[in-house]
Design a protein around this motif. Structure first.
Motif, PDB file in Angstrom:
ATOM      1  N   VAL A 151      38.582  39.357  35.981  1.00 46.68           N
ATOM      2  CA  VAL A 151      39.175  39.856  37.302  1.00 46.68           C
ATOM      3  C   VAL A 151      40.566  39.908  37.518  1.00 46.68           C
ATOM      4  O   VAL A 151      41.052  40.939  37.749  1.00 46.68           O
ATOM      5  N   ASN A 152      41.341  39.450  36.963  1.00 46.22           N
ATOM      6  CA  ASN A 152      42.689  39.385  36.201  1.00 46.22           C
ATOM      7  C   ASN A 152      43.177  40.984  35.656  1.00 46.22           C
ATOM      8  O   ASN A 152      43.834  41.444  36.327  1.00 46.22           O
ATOM      9  N   ARG A 153      42.224  41.239  34.679  1.00 48.81           N
ATOM     10  CA  ARG A 153      42.268  42.620  33.926  1.00 48.81           C
ATOM     11  C   ARG A 153      42.070  43.627  34.706  1.00 48.81           C
ATOM     12  O   ARG A 153      42.514  44.745  34.947  1.00 48.81           O
ATOM     13  N   TYR A 154      40.944  43.374  35.752  1.00 46.42           N
ATOM     14  CA  TYR A 154      40.537  44.236  36.618  1.00 46.42           C
ATOM     15  C   TYR A 154      41.698  44.530  37.604  1.00 46.42           C
ATOM     16  O   TYR A 154      42.116  45.920  38.070  1.00 46.42           O
ATOM     17  N   VAL A 155      42.257  43.594  38.356  1.00 47.73           N
ATOM     18  CA  VAL A 155      43.264  43.842  39.505  1.00 47.73           C
ATOM     19  C   VAL A 155      44.566  44.386  38.760  1.00 47.73           C
ATOM     20  O   VAL A 155      44.934  45.287  39.268  1.00 47.73           O
ATOM     21  N   ASP A 156      45.001  43.809  37.575  1.00 46.62           N
ATOM     22  CA  ASP A 156      45.952  44.227  37.017  1.00 46.62           C
ATOM     23  C   ASP A 156      45.983  45.679  36.363  1.00 46.62           C
ATOM     24  O   ASP A 156      46.860  46.478  36.193  1.00 46.62           O
TER      25      ASP A 156
END
Length: 186
Positions: free
Chosen positions: A145-150
């Motif tokens: 999710v962090n990679r999706y958001v950023d």
């Protein structure tokens, strides 16, 4: 400014979920199971793992959102969350939780970074196979999710009040009830 044109000015994952509601449903269902479903880890502990990993990934939106969710579900509140972010080894958490955060930090670096010594340390502090499993899965999902958001350069508010607004909704109704819905984009 996001890399793509979103149909919402909502920050972080919320704008992305509104953009693609067909992916929002399974992502929110996964968050619901991992962070609120049955587990020997408390909801607050799982949110603490999520915000800790998100902090290691320098994902400002997820770190801030899950810090607020963890603080609301841990008796020690935001003070403890901030202590864990600053230095989990000196934070006033159990040795078991410190060992689990060690596993989560290794997952953040890469799944193969979790070594036998991480598992042995967690077991020595009383962690069960289910707690170890849930820690690895929560940490891995947080990284996704962090990679999706950023990766799509979503907006992350600076004001903690922007995250606090979602706390009551998430705690009372969960992630699936809080799922934004919009028309699919063409």
């Amino acid at each position: 400014m996001p890399h793509i044109t979103l149909n919402s000015d909502e920050p972080g994952i919320r704008g992305l979920l509104r953009f693609r509601p067909e992916t929002a449903r399974p992502l929110n269902a996964l968050a619901e199971v991992l962070l609120r479903g049955e587990s020997p880890l408390s909801r607050g502990e799982r949110e603490l793992i999520t915000t800790y990993v998100s902090g290691l990934n320098e994902c400002r939106y997820c770190t801030s959102a899950h810090a607020a969710f963890a603080a609301a579900q841990l008796p020690e509140g935001m003070t403890l969350v901030e202590q864990v972010h600053a230095d989990p080894d000196s934070a006033p958490i159990s040795a078991r939780m410190k060992a689990l955060l060690g596993i989560a930090a290794a997952v953040q670096q890469g799944g193969r970074q979790v070594g036998d010594h991480h598992i042995a340390a967690a077991r020595a502090e009383g962690a069960t196979d289910m707690e170890i499993h849930d820690t690895v899965l929560v940490a891995a999902a947080s990284c996704m999710v962090n990679r999706y958001v950023d990766g799509l350069a979503t907006f992350a508010p600076d004001d903690p009040a922007a995250y606090a607004a979602a706390v009551d909704r998430i705690i009372a109704h969960g992630y699936t009830a809080a799922s934004p819905v919009a028309e699919p984009q063409g």
